[in-house]
Design a protein around this motif. Structure first.
Motif, PDB file in Angstrom:
ATOM      1  N   UNK A 173      51.005  40.788  49.265  1.00 19.93           N
ATOM      2  CA  UNK A 173      49.938  41.695  48.822  1.00 19.93           C
ATOM      3  C   UNK A 173      49.820  41.668  47.306  1.00 19.93           C
ATOM      4  N   UNK A 174      50.956  41.709  46.619  1.00 19.39           N
ATOM      5  CA  UNK A 174      50.946  41.664  45.155  1.00 19.39           C
ATOM      6  C   UNK A 174      50.433  40.311  44.679  1.00 19.39           C
ATOM      7  N   UNK A 175      50.924  39.240  45.293  1.00 22.79           N
ATOM      8  CA  UNK A 175      50.516  37.890  44.884  1.00 22.79           C
ATOM      9  C   UNK A 175      49.012  37.694  45.061  1.00 22.79           C
ATOM     10  N   UNK A 176      48.459  38.229  46.146  1.00 15.90           N
ATOM     11  CA  UNK A 176      47.037  38.043  46.418  1.00 15.90           C
ATOM     12  C   UNK A 176      46.153  38.830  45.452  1.00 15.90           C
ATOM     13  N   UNK A 177      46.721  39.859  44.821  1.00 14.99           N
ATOM     14  CA  UNK A 177      45.927  40.692  43.919  1.00 14.99           C
ATOM     15  C   UNK A 177      45.717  40.051  42.557  1.00 14.99           C
TER      16      UNK A 177
END
Length: 274
Positions: free
Chosen positions: A156-160
């Motif tokens: 989730x963090x990486x995709x943001x």
């Protein structure tokens, strides 16, 4: 290729603990004392001007240098000022963490909305997952985002973020090399290391720690989770707390709170907020 107008926001305490736990105190100290070693390669992949550089730190925090000495974070202020950073003091406002993440979010939004100069790119150095809403907001405003975080940061963090640079790569800029023949990986601590981190978190606390908060802080510092590490190889949370130094869990919502033994006779006034 046009020159990017960039802003850098560094959560110093967070990055330093991540490097300490992943690569060791030698490289964490090098990060703090010689910011030009990592700042130059961070900015060198394309033409850019880092118009805004801010380092948020708790001046009362300290780093063990591996030789028995504790260096106050305030001692690193001048190195960052010499590298063009504005240093923003963020002392603890709650019992376990400072307000750096909130200050960064507010300052980044203010910088994005400033009429003085349009910033094309925001570079955040933090492994804190709380920055996901900020990253999403910056992307929606057509700003490029780079995140320097733990290599095992969640999807989730990486995709943001538009780009994620792992702390292992940053540590490499500082001279760290994994001992591949020994199977060593950045931020993959063994059971003893995880026990030590749990012990540090609980000894730093000034009130009982909510179990989910303990798990989040362990993840932020090491990349490991309580359950994913089988509670540092002990098999259960209670066994982990006993092995870490005799800490005690009291039942309650969300798994309860962890207490230090000395608090049982004279408990703090209130539990650490969830």
């Amino acid at each position: 290729m046009s020159e990017l107008r960039s802003a850098i926001f560094l959560d110093f305490d967070n990055l330093l603990s991540g490097l300490r736990d992943g690569a060791g105190p030698e490289f964490a100290l090098r990060f703090a004392e010689q910011p030009e070693l990592w700042l130059t390669p961070l900015l060198a992949d394309r033409p850019r001007r880092a118009l805004l550089r801010r380092c948020y730190l708790n001046p009362a925090g300290a780093l063990e240098d591996g030789a028995g000495s504790r260096l106050r974070f305030a001692e690193f202020r001048w190195a960052f000022m010499a590298a063009g950073f504005e240093v923003v003091d963020c002392p603890r406002l709650t019992r376990l963490k400072n307000a750096a993440d909130l200050r960064i979010a507010l300052d980044a939004m203010e910088a994005m909305l400033s009429p003085l100069a349009r910033l094309d790119e925001f570079i955040l150095l933090s492994t804190d997952s709380d920055f996901v809403p900020l990253l999403q907001r910056l992307r929606a405003a057509d700003r490029r985002t780079r995140l320097v975080a733990h290599p095992e940061v969640g999807r989730v963090v990486r995709a943001a973020a538009d780009e994620v640079i792992g702390l292992d790569e940053l540590a490499g800029w500082l001279g760290w090399q994994p001992a591949r023949e020994a199977g060593e990986a950045f931020g993959a601590p063994d059971a003893a290391d995880l026990l030590a981190v749990v012990r540090d978190i609980l000894l730093e606390a000034e009130a009982p720690v909510h179990v989910p908060h303990l798990g989040q802080m362990l993840r932020n510092r090491t990349g490991a989770t309580l359950r994913g590490s089988d509670f540092a190889g002990t098999g259960s949370l209670d066994a982990l707390l006993t092995a870490a130094g005799g800490f005690i869990r009291r039942e309650g919502p969300g798994g309860g709170h962890v207490w230090r033994p000395e608090w049982l006779d004279q408990p703090p006034a209130s539990a650490e907020a969830s």
